[in-house]
Design a protein around this motif. Structure first.
Motif, PDB file in Angstrom:
ATOM      1  N   HIS A 134       0.826  -1.207   0.000  1.00  0.00           N
ATOM      2  CA  HIS A 134       0.000   0.000   0.000  1.00  0.00           C
ATOM      3  C   HIS A 134       0.864   1.262   0.000  1.00  0.00           C
ATOM      4  N   GLU A 135       1.911   1.279   0.820  1.00  0.00           N
ATOM      5  CA  GLU A 135       2.780   2.449   0.883  1.00  0.00           C
ATOM      6  C   GLU A 135       3.486   2.681  -0.448  1.00  0.00           C
ATOM      7  N   ARG A 180       3.914   5.604  -5.634  1.00  0.00           N
ATOM      8  CA  ARG A 180       3.837   5.555  -7.089  1.00  0.00           C
ATOM      9  C   ARG A 180       2.783   6.533  -7.616  1.00  0.00           C
ATOM     10  N   ARG A 181       1.644   6.602  -6.951  1.00  0.00           N
ATOM     11  CA  ARG A 181       0.597   7.507  -7.435  1.00  0.00           C
ATOM     12  C   ARG A 181       1.058   8.955  -7.361  1.00  0.00           C
ATOM     13  N   THR A 203       0.129  -9.283  -5.074  1.00  0.00           N
ATOM     14  CA  THR A 203      -1.200  -8.699  -5.218  1.00  0.00           C
ATOM     15  C   THR A 203      -1.906  -9.113  -6.501  1.00  0.00           C
ATOM     16  N   VAL A 204      -1.144  -9.517  -7.518  1.00  0.00           N
ATOM     17  CA  VAL A 204      -1.773  -9.804  -8.808  1.00  0.00           C
ATOM     18  C   VAL A 204      -2.729 -10.987  -8.729  1.00  0.00           C
ATOM     19  N   GLU A 205      -2.481 -11.912  -7.824  1.00  0.00           N
ATOM     20  CA  GLU A 205      -3.343 -13.083  -7.723  1.00  0.00           C
ATOM     21  C   GLU A 205      -4.556 -12.847  -6.830  1.00  0.00           C
ATOM     22  N   GLU A 210      -6.497   1.933  -3.641  1.00  0.00           N
ATOM     23  CA  GLU A 210      -7.690   1.565  -2.870  1.00  0.00           C
ATOM     24  C   GLU A 210      -7.719   0.057  -2.609  1.00  0.00           C
ATOM     25  N   PHE A 211      -7.303  -0.715  -3.610  1.00  0.00           N
ATOM     26  CA  PHE A 211      -7.294  -2.166  -3.461  1.00  0.00           C
ATOM     27  C   PHE A 211      -6.271  -2.611  -2.409  1.00  0.00           C
TER      28      PHE A 211
END
Length: 262
Positions: free
Chosen positions: A120-121, A126-127, A206-208, A249-250
């Motif tokens: 998340h951090e 990145r955003r 996270t992709v899975e 958010e995810f």
């Protein structure tokens, strides 16, 4: 004065000062010992808040002098991995207190963390930064840069079709790296290259967890690439912000689920 005379004498005779060579060798050995200790920490031999064995024990295990061991411990202290408490010993710090932009330590943290706080951090970071990167990439990109983006998107599509999640997550990060190269900002490149190994590791985790988000990533990447191709700065930046906001958010939901309030 004596040291200066000795140095001049050694230089005149063509011999390098032995003390300097010894210091270099000792420093290199201390770095190796520090890396071995870090590997043990990551492997759980010395978990967070545990106390390391006494200096004589560690030095004997490593096959080095106590002086070299102290230098290794000093290096780990400077990187935030351990702390020395006078009269009590050396203790392992929690991974979140380690030097945050040390690539080795960040990757180690990603390997040991059970939750999703790091993911998340990193997504928040990145955003904040990648919106600007997309903006710059749209005006600075070359045909070679576009080729890298196209290759990454093609690999993402093929990997998703075959459910090769390792290749998918790797191609995902490679797309963002292609944008970073196109932006051409050396400070941004240094920042992201320091977190790249950890980013690849957490992306794979996270992709899975969300097929829908992964499929949308392909769509977003395609649209961002097309905006960059058209040199549309505003569109590229907005699409990147939208893409990473969804991811942010995810990962926030994952982090909250792994650490529910009690």
């Amino acid at each position: 004065m004596t040291d200066q005379k000795t140095t001049r004498s050694a230089a005149a005779s063509g011999a390098a000062p032995a003390s300097r060579l010894a210091a270099v060798r000792r420093s290199g050995l201390a770095e190796q010992v520090a890396e071995q200790l870090l590997e043990d920490v990551v492997a759980g031999v010395y978990p967070p808040e545990s106390r390391l064995p006494p200096e004589p024990v560690l030095a004997e295990r490593a096959g080095v002098s106590r002086l070299t061991l102290r230098e290794a411990i000093k290096e780990l202290r400077q990187r935030g991995v351990v702390r020395v408490q006078q009269g009590r010993g050396t203790f392992v710090n929690p991974p979140e207190t380690w030097a945050q932009f040390d690539s080795t330590l960040l990757n180690a943290r990603a390997a040991t963390e059970q939750g999703y706080e790091l993911a998340h951090e990193l997504t928040e970071l990145r955003r904040i930064v990648e919106r600007g990167i997309a903006d710059l990439a749209a005006i600075r990109r070359s045909d070679e840069d576009l080729g890298r983006m196209e290759d990454a998107v093609s690999r993402m599509k093929a990997a998703w079709a075959s459910r090769d999640l390792d290749e998918f997550s790797s191609a995902d990060v490679d797309f963002h790296d292609a944008l970073l190269r196109a932006a051409g900002n050396t400070f941004a490149m240094t920042l992201f290259h320091s977190v790249d190994p950890a980013l690849r590791r957490v992306r794979r985790r996270t992709v899975e967890d969300s097929a829908e988000l992964s499929e949308r990533a392909i769509d977003y990447h395609t649209k961002i690439m097309n905006a960059v191709r058209r040199k549309s700065r505003k569109s590229a930046a907005q699409l990147m912000d939208d893409h990473l906001r969804e991811t942010e958010e995810f990962t926030a939901q994952l982090a909250a689920g792994a650490n529910p309030a009690g």
